[in-house]
Scaffold this motif. Sequence first.
Motif, PDB file in Angstrom:
ATOM      1  N   LEU A   1       0.860  -1.190   0.000  1.00  0.00           N
ATOM      2  CA  LEU A   1       0.000   0.000   0.000  1.00  0.00           C
ATOM      3  C   LEU A   1       0.896   1.241   0.000  1.00  0.00           C
ATOM      4  O   LEU A   1       1.722   1.411   0.896  1.00  0.00           O
ATOM      5  CB  LEU A   1      -0.892  -0.012   1.248  1.00  0.00           C
ATOM      6  CG  LEU A   1      -1.873   1.157   1.406  1.00  0.00           C
ATOM      7  CD1 LEU A   1      -2.946   1.132   0.325  1.00  0.00           C
ATOM      8  CD2 LEU A   1      -2.528   1.118   2.795  1.00  0.00           C
TER       9      LEU A   1
ATOM     10  N   TYR B   1      -7.978  -3.449  -1.904  1.00  0.00           N
ATOM     11  CA  TYR B   1      -7.044  -3.665  -0.799  1.00  0.00           C
ATOM     12  C   TYR B   1      -7.774  -3.426   0.524  1.00  0.00           C
ATOM     13  O   TYR B   1      -8.552  -2.478   0.649  1.00  0.00           O
ATOM     14  CB  TYR B   1      -5.868  -2.693  -0.921  1.00  0.00           C
ATOM     15  CG  TYR B   1      -4.771  -2.919   0.089  1.00  0.00           C
ATOM     16  CD1 TYR B   1      -3.696  -3.751  -0.200  1.00  0.00           C
ATOM     17  CD2 TYR B   1      -4.802  -2.283   1.328  1.00  0.00           C
ATOM     18  CE1 TYR B   1      -2.676  -3.962   0.723  1.00  0.00           C
ATOM     19  CE2 TYR B   1      -3.790  -2.495   2.257  1.00  0.00           C
ATOM     20  CZ  TYR B   1      -2.731  -3.338   1.952  1.00  0.00           C
ATOM     21  OH  TYR B   1      -1.733  -3.541   2.866  1.00  0.00           O
TER      22      TYR B   1
ATOM     23  N   ASP C   1      -6.903  -2.801   4.512  1.00  0.00           N
ATOM     24  CA  ASP C   1      -5.798  -2.477   5.427  1.00  0.00           C
ATOM     25  C   ASP C   1      -5.931  -3.269   6.723  1.00  0.00           C
ATOM     26  O   ASP C   1      -6.587  -2.843   7.676  1.00  0.00           O
ATOM     27  CB  ASP C   1      -5.787  -0.961   5.704  1.00  0.00           C
ATOM     28  CG  ASP C   1      -4.671  -0.579   6.675  1.00  0.00           C
ATOM     29  OD1 ASP C   1      -3.609  -1.225   6.612  1.00  0.00           O
ATOM     30  OD2 ASP C   1      -4.879   0.326   7.499  1.00  0.00           O
ATOM     31  N   GLN C   2      -5.295  -4.436   6.720  1.00  0.00           N
ATOM     32  CA  GLN C   2      -5.286  -5.293   7.908  1.00  0.00           C
ATOM     33  C   GLN C   2      -4.114  -6.266   7.772  1.00  0.00           C
ATOM     34  O   GLN C   2      -3.834  -6.725   6.664  1.00  0.00           O
ATOM     35  CB  GLN C   2      -6.598  -6.087   8.005  1.00  0.00           C
ATOM     36  CG  GLN C   2      -6.660  -7.015   9.201  1.00  0.00           C
ATOM     37  CD  GLN C   2      -8.004  -7.723   9.352  1.00  0.00           C
ATOM     38  OE1 GLN C   2      -8.741  -7.468  10.283  1.00  0.00           O
ATOM     39  NE2 GLN C   2      -8.314  -8.613   8.431  1.00  0.00           N
ATOM     40  N   ASP C   3      -3.454  -6.584   8.889  1.00  0.00           N
ATOM     41  CA  ASP C   3      -2.339  -7.533   8.810  1.00  0.00           C
ATOM     42  C   ASP C   3      -2.759  -8.910   9.319  1.00  0.00           C
ATOM     43  O   ASP C   3      -3.929  -9.142   9.649  1.00  0.00           O
ATOM     44  CB  ASP C   3      -1.106  -6.984   9.543  1.00  0.00           C
ATOM     45  CG  ASP C   3      -1.330  -6.888  11.058  1.00  0.00           C
ATOM     46  OD1 ASP C   3      -2.301  -7.489  11.572  1.00  0.00           O
ATOM     47  OD2 ASP C   3      -0.529  -6.208  11.734  1.00  0.00           O
TER      48      ASP C   3
ATOM     49  N   GLY D   1      -5.102  -3.069  11.929  1.00  0.00           N
ATOM     50  CA  GLY D   1      -5.220  -2.210  10.753  1.00  0.00           C
ATOM     51  C   GLY D   1      -6.511  -1.430  10.795  1.00  0.00           C
ATOM     52  O   GLY D   1      -7.368  -1.675  11.656  1.00  0.00           O
ATOM     53  N   THR D   2      -6.645  -0.487   9.868  1.00  0.00           N
ATOM     54  CA  THR D   2      -7.830   0.388   9.878  1.00  0.00           C
ATOM     55  C   THR D   2      -9.028  -0.271   9.198  1.00  0.00           C
ATOM     56  O   THR D   2     -10.137   0.233   9.294  1.00  0.00           O
ATOM     57  CB  THR D   2      -7.531   1.693   9.117  1.00  0.00           C
ATOM     58  OG1 THR D   2      -7.278   1.344   7.737  1.00  0.00           O
ATOM     59  CG2 THR D   2      -6.338   2.432   9.696  1.00  0.00           C
TER      60      THR D   2
END
Length: 479
Positions: free
Chosen positions: A386, A446, A448-450, A455-456
Amino acid sequence: MSEGMTMPKDFLWGGAVAAHQLEGGWQEGGKGVSIADVMTAGANGVPRRVTDGVQPGEVYPNHWGIDFYHRYPEDLKLFAEMGMTCFRTSIAWTRIFPNGDETEPNEAGLKFYDDLFTECLKNGIQPVVTLSHFEMPYHLVKAYGGWSNRKLIDFFVRFAEVCFKRYQHQVKYWMTFNEINNQTNWRDPHPLLQNSGLQLDDAANWEEAMYQAAHYEMVASALAVKLGHAINPDFQIGAMLAMCPIYPLTAKPTDIMMAERAMQTRYYYGDVQALGTYPAWVSKYWQRHDFQIDITAADRAALKAGTADYIGFSYYMSFVTKATKENPDFVYDEANDLVSNPYVEKSDWGWQIDPVGLRYGMNWMTDRWHKPLFIVENGFGAHDKLEADGSVHDPYRINYFHDHILQMEKAVVEDGVDLIGYTPWGHIDLISASTGEMAKRYGFIYVDQDDLGQGTLQRSRKDSFYWFQKVVATNGADL
Ligand code: P53
């Protein structure tokens, strides 16, 4: 790049997911514990563990998914923006029957899918629904031994009936069991659990148990097809197979025969579900190996009466096998008999990239089963980055899709294959089935997380999002 061809009118372009891999909300709305809820996070090359129930201190990525349970209205808007006309998801069995053996369904679970499908249709997207996608109730595993038990047929058919009745005006395309043939690799406990809810000890004959469980599943599937047609004659109820064509390593006749037996072994499920009977070689194989499979005359009649309307399939990769002196009878043992293909590249997770194999598989299935096909999964798991401005540059994914969609189009336009639609896998990033990772990303969108769920959760459009949008807008002409 633009050698694309126009697909038939009404061709369905969409995306595909499974409930357990993106919904999260694992305890909301009265949901029960599924087999996915007891699978820990693995990694590339590190298998996921299965715990004895949900244990404190363990990491279970399917508990959170990508929070689609709460965010689906905004996600569907993004799918619609890509031009998608269909959306393949599954119904989590545990939302409808939390333990699997109840007689009455859970209304809160039913309402969730009611709302989801209504929202899909509002966005011009028709839902395509898998009934059992690696998420059966854990209670059925513990209390009944999963699909080793004939009782599971009744539990599944009840679940199917409730769903068919409730969603008969919202859903036309259904599938019964996701990738029912993954369990060909019966030495690996994961497909045995994901497909069949089997947790076997060393004393058991795993191969025999697999054939038995798959038989009960195929009977349940056939009964569901028949019942579904009685509820709504317009229903199209498909089988679902993981198509990984198996090539011979060389032109040696023994390699050719080994590959033929490997294909028979991996796809006899399709023979049963499309043609309504077991191929002769299977019974002979069982006899030689002294497998006692419980198959009644009523089962055989049910299989005949409930053949699939179409063959849904996933396509990610092809395999290669070869004959050996130690195996003169050409027994195909998937855990040991595959070799690397020197002519193709591999993904970071070792999956062999082979676009022509898609066209090959489509022709092979058409010749064998004479049913319409539906590509309900295809895609490329990769590491994405990202950028600070929210963009993601994923030319590797665009290349993969370009090459595969082109072969799909050749199969349809030049070979005359009857294809209902195309739904790329994980068009929004989600939890990987095999590794439990978030890092193995498939999406055009995408998230946003791991891997640990940090993540957001914000969604952003990758470069491939705009590319696929253009493919859909031109009905496949502009690749
Ligand atoms: P992941 C193995 C081989 C081919 C497809 O897989 C497979 C599997 C099992 O993982 O599964 C299908 O997430 C499956 C999806 C899954 C997808 O392929 O392991 O239907 O649930 O997520 C991709 O990279």
